[in-house]
Design a protein around this motif. Structure first.
Motif, PDB file in Angstrom:
ATOM      1  N   LYS A  24      48.264  50.978  19.740  1.00  0.00           N
ATOM      2  CA  LYS A  24      47.857  52.089  20.607  1.00  0.00           C
ATOM      3  C   LYS A  24      48.355  51.880  22.029  1.00  0.00           C
ATOM      4  O   LYS A  24      48.697  52.842  22.727  1.00  0.00           O
ATOM      5  N   ASN A  25      48.423  50.619  22.481  1.00  0.00           N
ATOM      6  CA  ASN A  25      48.828  50.338  23.858  1.00  0.00           C
ATOM      7  C   ASN A  25      50.345  50.272  24.035  1.00  0.00           C
ATOM      8  O   ASN A  25      50.816  49.954  25.122  1.00  0.00           O
ATOM      9  N   LEU A  26      51.096  50.578  22.986  1.00  0.00           N
ATOM     10  CA  LEU A  26      52.553  50.656  23.101  1.00  0.00           C
ATOM     11  C   LEU A  26      53.090  52.017  22.702  1.00  0.00           C
ATOM     12  O   LEU A  26      53.894  52.614  23.427  1.00  0.00           O
ATOM     13  N   LYS A  29      53.294  55.019  25.139  1.00  0.00           N
ATOM     14  CA  LYS A  29      54.172  54.703  26.257  1.00  0.00           C
ATOM     15  C   LYS A  29      55.637  54.753  25.825  1.00  0.00           C
ATOM     16  O   LYS A  29      56.515  55.208  26.568  1.00  0.00           O
ATOM     17  N   ALA A  30      55.917  54.302  24.602  1.00  0.00           N
ATOM     18  CA  ALA A  30      57.277  54.407  24.071  1.00  0.00           C
ATOM     19  C   ALA A  30      57.670  55.868  23.879  1.00  0.00           C
ATOM     20  O   ALA A  30      58.838  56.244  24.050  1.00  0.00           O
ATOM     21  N   MET A  31      56.695  56.709  23.540  1.00  0.00           N
ATOM     22  CA  MET A  31      56.962  58.142  23.428  1.00  0.00           C
ATOM     23  C   MET A  31      57.327  58.728  24.787  1.00  0.00           C
ATOM     24  O   MET A  31      58.259  59.527  24.906  1.00  0.00           O
ATOM     25  N   ARG A  98      44.449  58.971  29.925  1.00  0.00           N
ATOM     26  CA  ARG A  98      45.009  58.563  31.218  1.00  0.00           C
ATOM     27  C   ARG A  98      46.531  58.485  31.170  1.00  0.00           C
ATOM     28  O   ARG A  98      47.165  58.251  32.198  1.00  0.00           O
ATOM     29  N   ILE A  99      47.095  58.667  30.016  1.00  0.00           N
ATOM     30  CA  ILE A  99      48.538  58.483  29.859  1.00  0.00           C
ATOM     31  C   ILE A  99      49.369  59.494  30.662  1.00  0.00           C
ATOM     32  O   ILE A  99      50.490  59.170  31.061  1.00  0.00           O
ATOM     33  N   PRO A 100      48.878  60.725  30.946  1.00  0.00           N
ATOM     34  CA  PRO A 100      49.713  61.655  31.710  1.00  0.00           C
ATOM     35  C   PRO A 100      50.282  61.090  33.000  1.00  0.00           C
ATOM     36  O   PRO A 100      51.368  61.498  33.423  1.00  0.00           O
ATOM     37  N   PRO A 166      48.289  43.510  43.055  1.00  0.00           N
ATOM     38  CA  PRO A 166      47.146  42.685  43.437  1.00  0.00           C
ATOM     39  C   PRO A 166      46.483  42.050  42.222  1.00  0.00           C
ATOM     40  O   PRO A 166      45.807  41.024  42.324  1.00  0.00           O
ATOM     41  N   TYR A 167      46.682  42.668  41.055  1.00  0.00           N
ATOM     42  CA  TYR A 167      46.151  42.176  39.784  1.00  0.00           C
ATOM     43  C   TYR A 167      47.161  42.580  38.716  1.00  0.00           C
ATOM     44  O   TYR A 167      47.748  43.661  38.803  1.00  0.00           O
ATOM     45  N   PRO A 168      47.413  41.731  37.711  1.00  0.00           N
ATOM     46  CA  PRO A 168      48.437  42.074  36.714  1.00  0.00           C
ATOM     47  C   PRO A 168      48.005  43.198  35.779  1.00  0.00           C
ATOM     48  O   PRO A 168      47.733  43.008  34.598  1.00  0.00           O
ATOM     49  N   SER A 169      47.942  44.393  36.317  1.00  0.00           N
ATOM     50  CA  SER A 169      47.496  45.584  35.591  1.00  0.00           C
ATOM     51  C   SER A 169      48.571  46.074  34.621  1.00  0.00           C
ATOM     52  O   SER A 169      49.742  46.213  34.982  1.00  0.00           O
ATOM     53  N   VAL A 170      48.145  46.351  33.387  1.00  0.00           N
ATOM     54  CA  VAL A 170      49.080  46.863  32.375  1.00  0.00           C
ATOM     55  C   VAL A 170      49.600  48.239  32.772  1.00  0.00           C
ATOM     56  O   VAL A 170      50.803  48.497  32.754  1.00  0.00           O
ATOM     57  N   GLY A 171      48.687  49.149  33.157  1.00  0.00           N
ATOM     58  CA  GLY A 171      49.112  50.503  33.500  1.00  0.00           C
ATOM     59  C   GLY A 171      50.061  50.539  34.683  1.00  0.00           C
ATOM     60  O   GLY A 171      51.052  51.279  34.680  1.00  0.00           O
ATOM     61  N   SER A 172      49.790  49.741  35.709  1.00  0.00           N
ATOM     62  CA  SER A 172      50.670  49.701  36.877  1.00  0.00           C
ATOM     63  C   SER A 172      52.045  49.138  36.513  1.00  0.00           C
ATOM     64  O   SER A 172      53.075  49.620  36.995  1.00  0.00           O
ATOM     65  N   THR A 173      52.067  48.112  35.662  1.00  0.00           N
ATOM     66  CA  THR A 173      53.344  47.545  35.225  1.00  0.00           C
ATOM     67  C   THR A 173      54.150  48.581  34.453  1.00  0.00           C
ATOM     68  O   THR A 173      55.370  48.721  34.649  1.00  0.00           O
ATOM     69  N   GLU A 174      53.472  49.338  33.592  1.00  0.00           N
ATOM     70  CA  GLU A 174      54.168  50.393  32.837  1.00  0.00           C
ATOM     71  C   GLU A 174      54.727  51.448  33.780  1.00  0.00           C
ATOM     72  O   GLU A 174      55.859  51.927  33.585  1.00  0.00           O
ATOM     73  N   GLN A 175      53.962  51.823  34.794  1.00  0.00           N
ATOM     74  CA  GLN A 175      54.425  52.831  35.755  1.00  0.00           C
ATOM     75  C   GLN A 175      55.705  52.370  36.446  1.00  0.00           C
ATOM     76  O   GLN A 175      56.671  53.140  36.574  1.00  0.00           O
TER      77      GLN A 175
END
Length: 439
Positions: A24-26, A29-31, A98-100, A166-175
């Protein structure tokens, strides 16, 4: 609404085999990444979950053709005719995911503008979207706050930049990844998230023509290119769903073979599972998890970003820890409100006390902020069926586990939320011999 309620008759071990597909967490985002390409992409091992449906709908609103491929769980995404979408249509998806927000970079590259409505997702703690917008501003985007959402424009080509999280956030890294690949110049991202799903997204982007390096110190460097093509990719399996079923097997004294589960992405979980007293066996096609009999062991556990113990593994395992002998200590360091689900477990007979102090080996960022983010679980306790309202995705599945392990019947409300991340979970429960029914 009775169609969003499930009756669970507990006390029976779950036994049998289920399959997990792409993470689900990939996958969503790949789409989104397919938007960046100048040619069609082919994504395999796609689960039928709500987040996939949301992203599919958003892509189609923006002119991307999405159709099923030749094999089950395959999507073909053609971004040849990307176009602006109607604000009202986009807004219809607000609150469901939150994916939008991850559409921002790709749409700025393709159209020069983007609209992002208000965002939803699980209420488990702060996930500040402002940081996403701050990142996009550093790339050169202009952001205008409107009553119905955020309107973004890129007057010129976005430019690479240096960003430290500031923190290794998954969503921020993806952005950053989805924006930097077509930005001009080099982007350097430090303190990045390095979860397996992030690495898999990097693999997708590299197949499309991106230049991305991942260093051992959590630094990702992206050299922008002028154009990307399509990709063909099989999504890595969902390690979070696999661990959920593993915890269900432990809590109910059952045995579940999870076809598709992969040892490599679950090393940390498997070590903890064994310490608690669970048994597992890995073969070429999956992992079997079972309760070997005898008492389970209390443990001390801290969640952390990868390669630590994942926060999404914590809630299902806590249910199993209610059946362990002694005092287990759980220190949640990723989401400050993730332990709120335990109040319902206490009503079912569990003994779980929450604390504001950091009870783990190291102080965390929540320690001075007055959040109940540590738990002491005293066991074993006998759980009784209850009336449960699902609070979030992983907490919801944890309630299902508790209901399966409990004596008597539980009435579980809000089960549609579980569809966000668990494919065909009702069918899987029935295949494992669980006694569940709609009222």
């Amino acid at each position: 609404m009775t169609d969003d309620v499930l009756l669970v008759h507990g006390g029976t071990p779950i036994e049998g085999e289920i399959r997990v597909r792409g993470a689900k967490n990939l996958v969503p985002k790949a789409m989104v990444a397919a938007l960046l390409g100048s040619a069609p992409s082919r994504l395999r091992n796609v689960p039928e979950i709500r987040d996939v449906r949301v992203v599919r709908g958003l892509l189609q609103l923006h002119g991307v053709t999405v159709r099923s491929g030749e094999e089950p769980g395959e999507l073909v995404l053609d971004p040849s005719h990307v176009e602006s979408a109607n604000v009202a249509d986009i807004d219809a998806h607000a609150g469901s995911s939150r994916i939008p927000i991850l559409f921002c970079g790709p749409l700025l590259h393709r159209l020069g503008h983007a609209f992002i409505p208000g965002l939803g997702g699980c209420d488990i703690g702060g996930r500040p979207v402002d940081f996403h917008f701050d990142v996009l501003r550093q790339f050169g985007a202009t952001i205008e706050k409107r009553a119905d959402g955020q309107y973004l424009t890129a007057p010129q080509r976005l430019r690479g930049c240096r960003i430290r999280l500031p923190y290794p956030s998954v969503g921020s890294t993806e952005q950053v990844l989805l924006t930097a690949v077509l930005a001009e110049g080099v982007t350097e991202l430090t303190n990045a998230a390095v979860e397996p799903e992030i690495e898999d997204l990097i693999c997708v982007l590299q197949k499309m023509g991106a230049i991305i390096s991942l260093d051992t110190d959590r630094t990702i460097r992206i050299t922008g290119v002028d154009q990307l093509g399509g990709y063909t990719h099989r999504a890595l399996p969902d390690r979070l769903e696999a661990a959920s079923w593993a915890s269900a097997a432990l809590a109910t004294k059952g045995s579940v073979y999870v076809r598709g589960a992969s040892q490599r992405e679950m090393l940390t979980f498997l070590n903890v599972y064994r310490k608690v007293g669970g048994a597992f066996e890995v073969d070429e096609t999956g992992i079997r998890f079972w309760h070997p009999g005898g008492p389970l062991n209390a443990i001390a556990l801290e969640t952390d970003v990868h390669p630590g113990f994942q926060t999404d593994w914590q809630q299902p395992l806590v249910v199993a820890l209610t059946q362990a002998s002694g005092l287990s200590i759980v220190h949640e360091t990723v989401y400050e409100s993730r332990l709120g689900f335990t109040s319902a477990l206490n009503q079912m007979g569990a003994h779980i006390q929450l604390y504001r102090e950091c009870l783990g080996g190291t102080p965390c960022r929540f320690g001075q902020r007055n959040f109940l983010h540590s738990a002491v679980v005293s066991g074993p306790t006998t759980l009784q069926g209850g009336d449960l309202v699902i609070p979030d995705l992983r907490g919801g599945f944890s309630y299902l586990i508790a209901a399966l392990a409990a004596h008597g019947t539980s009435r579980v409300h809000g089960i549609e939320l579980i569809n966000r991340g668990y494919e065909n979970f009702l069918q899987k429960l029935e295949e494992l011999g669980a006694k569940v029914e709609r009222p």
